[in-house]
Design a protein around this motif. Sequence first.
Motif, PDB file in Angstrom:
ATOM      1  N   ILE A 124      20.626 -50.655  35.839  1.00 25.55           N
ATOM      2  CA  ILE A 124      20.295 -49.275  36.219  1.00 25.55           C
ATOM      3  C   ILE A 124      19.492 -49.261  37.518  1.00 25.55           C
ATOM      4  CG2 ILE A 124      18.995 -47.214  35.546  1.00 25.55           C
ATOM      5  CD1 ILE A 124      19.694 -47.865  32.643  1.00 25.55           C
ATOM      6  N   GLY A 125      18.545 -50.185  37.644  1.00 24.51           N
ATOM      7  CA  GLY A 125      17.763 -50.265  38.876  1.00 24.51           C
ATOM      8  C   GLY A 125      18.633 -50.525  40.091  1.00 24.51           C
ATOM      9  N   ILE A 126      19.681 -51.346  39.928  1.00 24.61           N
ATOM     10  CA  ILE A 126      20.608 -51.628  41.027  1.00 24.61           C
ATOM     11  C   ILE A 126      21.479 -50.406  41.324  1.00 24.61           C
ATOM     12  CG2 ILE A 126      22.615 -53.015  41.686  1.00 24.61           C
ATOM     13  CD1 ILE A 126      21.343 -55.323  40.085  1.00 24.61           C
ATOM     14  N   LEU A 127      22.004 -49.786  40.263  1.00 26.33           N
ATOM     15  CA  LEU A 127      22.893 -48.631  40.431  1.00 26.33           C
ATOM     16  C   LEU A 127      22.194 -47.479  41.137  1.00 26.33           C
ATOM     17  CD1 LEU A 127      25.574 -47.121  39.805  1.00 26.33           C
ATOM     18  CD2 LEU A 127      24.537 -46.449  37.623  1.00 26.33           C
ATOM     19  N   GLN A 128      20.940 -47.241  40.805  1.00 24.52           N
ATOM     20  CA  GLN A 128      20.243 -46.081  41.350  1.00 24.52           C
ATOM     21  C   GLN A 128      19.849 -46.235  42.813  1.00 24.52           C
ATOM     22  OE1 GLN A 128      17.015 -45.249  38.617  1.00 24.52           O
ATOM     23  NE2 GLN A 128      18.352 -44.169  37.189  1.00 24.52           N
ATOM     24  N   THR A 129      20.153 -47.388  43.426  1.00 15.10           N
ATOM     25  CA  THR A 129      19.944 -47.527  44.870  1.00 15.10           C
ATOM     26  C   THR A 129      21.151 -47.039  45.656  1.00 15.10           C
ATOM     27  OG1 THR A 129      20.839 -49.791  44.977  1.00 15.10           O
ATOM     28  CG2 THR A 129      18.485 -49.545  44.508  1.00 15.10           C
TER      29      THR A 129
END
Length: 705
Positions: A124-129
């Motif tokens: 999720i942390g990667i996707l939200q960038t």
Amino acid sequence: DEMASNYKTIPDAMWMTLLNLSGESPLCNYSVPGKVATGILGLFATAIFGIPIGILGSGFEEVIVEETEDDTQELVESGTSSGDELLGSSFERWCYNIVNGFGSPLARAVETAIYILIFTAVFIGILQTVEGHENDLSGIESFTVFAFTLEYILRAIGVGADPVFASGTNGFVARLKYFISFYSIIDLLAIVPYYITLALPGSIVDQYDEYLRMARILRLLKLDKFVPSFTLIDDVIRFKWNSLKVAGFAALTLWIIFGGLLYLFEYQDAVNELDDPVPIYGCIEDCTMMDRFRNYFDSFFYTGVHLTGDYPITTYDWPARFTNFFMVIAAVGVVSIPSGLIASGFVDIVQSKSKAKRDGPITGIAGDDWYEIKYRSLEGVPPPNSRWGATVDKWQNAVNDFLNGKKDGSGRHSYTTPAYAGRVFIFAVIIANIVAVLLESVPSIDKAVGNGPGNFFDVFEAFSVFVFATEYISRLFCAPKNREALYSSFVYATTFFGIVDFLSTAPWFIEQAVIASGVKESGDMARVFRIFRIFRILQLEDFVTAFSKLDNVFRASKDVLKATGLMALIIWIGGGALFFIFEQNNPNWRQCDPSIPLVSNGTDSPGCFDFASTAECNAYYPGMCDQKVFVNMPNSLYLTAVFLGGEWGVVDFTYPGRVVCLFFCVVGIALYAIPIGTLFDSFGAVLGMDGGDDEDEADEEESPQ
């Protein structure tokens, strides 16, 4: 023009060939003869050229190992356990066990759930960038934070039963030690940023939103509690300290010397131009190499990149080219020794811990499982009689001898002349199929042959399917007489060989069924089914053992792979996050519409490079500014994977980005490569199960009788 300018003289060609021989191919737009020559260099000459470099590096390492002594006490200490002392109250022990996966199915389920939540949070942390996805899966993100908060509370309660913190002390001191420990800090960093954003919406927190988002990546370090990896680095340094001192001094000395020489020869190089401006280094237009080598520290950075064996910069002046020649020949092998020592020490530490955890000695052969155990148990056991009678027994034995030959006590296969001819025929059909797939993918050849129904490729495919299907059915039929199939048709069908034989024909039958159902075959669908044929190369496994042993390889190296694989993952994702934070607004990789000036030059209109970020540039000039690299975490992870492979596609970093780059050069690349190196070592060991060295293989050549 690019190729001609790099090969305009024999010395220029020798410079580029030197880079090719070192394993680098900075240019790729060769003519067909040039591609053939470069391919030959890559296949053969590079390995031969690397022999002297390897001998120099390994010889230097041997001298270091002989002159120094590792701290083997570190291995002993790493294998010691904490004892079986019962600590804490029953509730504290329950909390300790539940979050560490000890003692019950529930605890193991909780441990597995934590694994899943950690990877989910990182994803999720990667996707939200990614632009447009900043708030995707926010509900799941909140759930993971609450779950990690509960885990932290349970760990804080269970500290009273944790032998690492509670042995020889009371509960208060134990918890105090835990709160300031590495794992506690990581746990807090994984959840506190979320609560800060909830408590202070619209405040200064929003200015650092991206940094707080990237803090979620730290949750990956939570896995170190379950599979120790990153926290072993200090053990490794102590273990290899004596060798590291000597090798590190030699490597740093060479690095400093060559960095100084490159600076001396390039700081006034105003001839070799750069392809793009480097505004962060103070150059907007007509940039040259002297803009990269402004001072010694710039040169030190680029020298570090070259000492990894990579040459993203090739436009050097001649004195600098001579310097790089000696770097390739003498320095690369020596400078890589410290990182190699750390990598080998890490493997030794992990193996020591793994051996200490085992309850008893390992029996059998490395990497074996139920198949190998069952296979050895059938040695000397005759195949069972067929329930269909003696005639079927006779046919099965005849087909088995034809397809698989007879194996004597030394493990050597022998074939009759017709059987040997059959194997040669199958081998030729497999090779012809691979060649056909390659040729069919060339549009001009496909057009010349005719891509309509019934063309040569279609006829050859139908013939090949008939051959492979006949072989597959025959192998199923004779499997009850084949020890390698454990005398079972079902076992054969579910082993590597059976699955590959099935997949060699199944796509064709599926394609025919789709066409027969009335579905019109599109070009894309036909291409998919064609490419599936390339997997027939795996049928060569019947002639040369390789891929069928991969499962054994993974089992033989699983202890080291778990720890080193986690560390490689942490280095990859952590490094990617740092590069994203530091480089996402690097103006060196910003492009703007030609109508936008590069800089304002005192006018009212700001220039492309005047903005602190690409987002600000787009806010002023909507849709006219573009960042070429490090635009989001997926893009950053891709580039980081390339860097960790030893290739530096871009090098004009910001100063914080340079620090990350140098960490990769010194130790990150070596640590990242440990899992692959472990697999290679295990692969060689597992293949040794099948017959030994080349001398033995010479005695086991298949021959007709």
